[in-house]
Design a protein around this motif. Structure first.
Motif, PDB file in Angstrom:
ATOM      1  N   UNK A   1       0.805  -1.235   0.000  1.00  0.00           N
ATOM      2  CA  UNK A   1       0.000   0.000   0.000  1.00  0.00           C
ATOM      3  C   UNK A   1       0.832   1.277   0.000  1.00  0.00           C
ATOM      4  N   UNK A   2       2.108   1.183   0.400  1.00  0.00           N
ATOM      5  CA  UNK A   2       2.960   2.363   0.390  1.00  0.00           C
ATOM      6  C   UNK A   2       3.453   2.691  -1.020  1.00  0.00           C
ATOM      7  N   UNK A   3       3.406   1.694  -1.914  1.00  0.00           N
ATOM      8  CA  UNK A   3       3.880   1.889  -3.278  1.00  0.00           C
ATOM      9  C   UNK A   3       2.795   2.396  -4.203  1.00  0.00           C
ATOM     10  N   UNK A   4       1.568   2.023  -3.936  1.00  0.00           N
ATOM     11  CA  UNK A   4       0.482   2.413  -4.828  1.00  0.00           C
ATOM     12  C   UNK A   4      -0.810   2.533  -4.034  1.00  0.00           C
ATOM     13  N   UNK A   5      -1.693   3.393  -4.489  1.00  0.00           N
ATOM     14  CA  UNK A   5      -2.972   3.583  -3.823  1.00  0.00           C
ATOM     15  C   UNK A   5      -3.918   2.451  -4.230  1.00  0.00           C
ATOM     16  N   UNK A   6      -4.374   1.685  -3.252  1.00  0.00           N
ATOM     17  CA  UNK A   6      -5.298   0.592  -3.524  1.00  0.00           C
ATOM     18  C   UNK A   6      -6.490   0.687  -2.580  1.00  0.00           C
ATOM     19  N   UNK A   7      -7.688   0.244  -3.021  1.00  0.00           N
ATOM     20  CA  UNK A   7      -8.871   0.289  -2.165  1.00  0.00           C
ATOM     21  C   UNK A   7      -8.667  -0.498  -0.872  1.00  0.00           C
ATOM     22  N   UNK A   8      -9.349  -0.092   0.179  1.00  0.00           N
ATOM     23  CA  UNK A   8      -9.205  -0.735   1.483  1.00  0.00           C
ATOM     24  C   UNK A   8      -9.519  -2.225   1.414  1.00  0.00           C
TER      25      UNK A   8
END
Length: 207
Positions: free
Chosen positions: A88-95
């Motif tokens: 999640x720190x590398x790319x924005x992903x849904x919860x």
């Protein structure tokens, strides 16, 4: 690279074969980058390889296969097995996808075992895939691109793989190699980035 006009459609992400990338051209669906390139070349009478020698094309194709079929597993090991919590720190992903990452990690680990490479230790996997970067770096040498003075089709895929080592696997041995003894790979990525991705930073902000 070929300056073909296109429109981005994100409604059906995985397409008819469940594969990325894929395109629709006048109602015809084509999946897999290689098949897409061959289709467009024939349909539109395009070739970006015209200034590349047969020897350069052969070497570029071999390097592409090394990156896509072997180095790929080193990427998977580092990002989705050993450091899955950092994704999640590398790319924005849904919860919701964040919650599914551990399951994704297990499925990918099984794929690696089925492939054979997953039966080795992480250290052994990294040793083998670091060797891939050494191979590709040696093939590139002092050339600007794998196609010579101009990129060829296989430069697209090679760049995609090497760029992961340069920017997409922070803290990895792959990143250290590209920052050090294999710096020609990082310089290569910078040239590709400058030539084809003037909006790179904007793309990163929206990822």
């Amino acid at each position: 690279m070929a300056k073909i006009p296109y429109e981005l459609d994100t409604k059906d992400i995985h397409g008819p074969k469940g594969k990325l990338p894929w395109i629709t051209y006048n109602g015809v669906h084509i999946a897999d980058s290689q098949l897409i390139i061959e289709f467009l070349n024939k349909k539109l009478d395009i070739s970006v390889n015209k200034n590349t020698s047969k020897e350069q094309l052969a070497i570029a194709r071999a390097c592409r296969v090394v990156m896509e079929e072997h180095f790929f597993w080193g990427l998977i090991q580092y990002r989705f097995i050993d450091n899955v919590k950092a994704v999640p720190q590398l790319t924005k992903i849904p919860a919701m996808f964040k919650l599914l990452l551990p399951l994704r990690s297990c499925l990918l680990k099984q794929r690696m075992i089925d492939n054979g490479i997953g039966k080795h230790t992480p250290t052994e996997i990294y040793q083998m895939t670091e060797a891939d970067l050494h191979t590709v770096s040696g093939a590139l040498g002092s050339k600007k691109f794998f196609g010579g003075d101009e990129p060829c089709e296989d430069d697209c895929a090679i760049f995609g793989g090497v760029a992961q080592a340069v920017w997409g696997l922070p803290g990895s041995s792959f990143e250290r190699l590209c920052d050090g003894e294999l710096k020609n790979l990082k310089e290569y990525c910078e040239r590709m980035k400058e030539m084809y991705w003037p909006d790179w930073e904007n793309c990163m902000d929206k990822s």
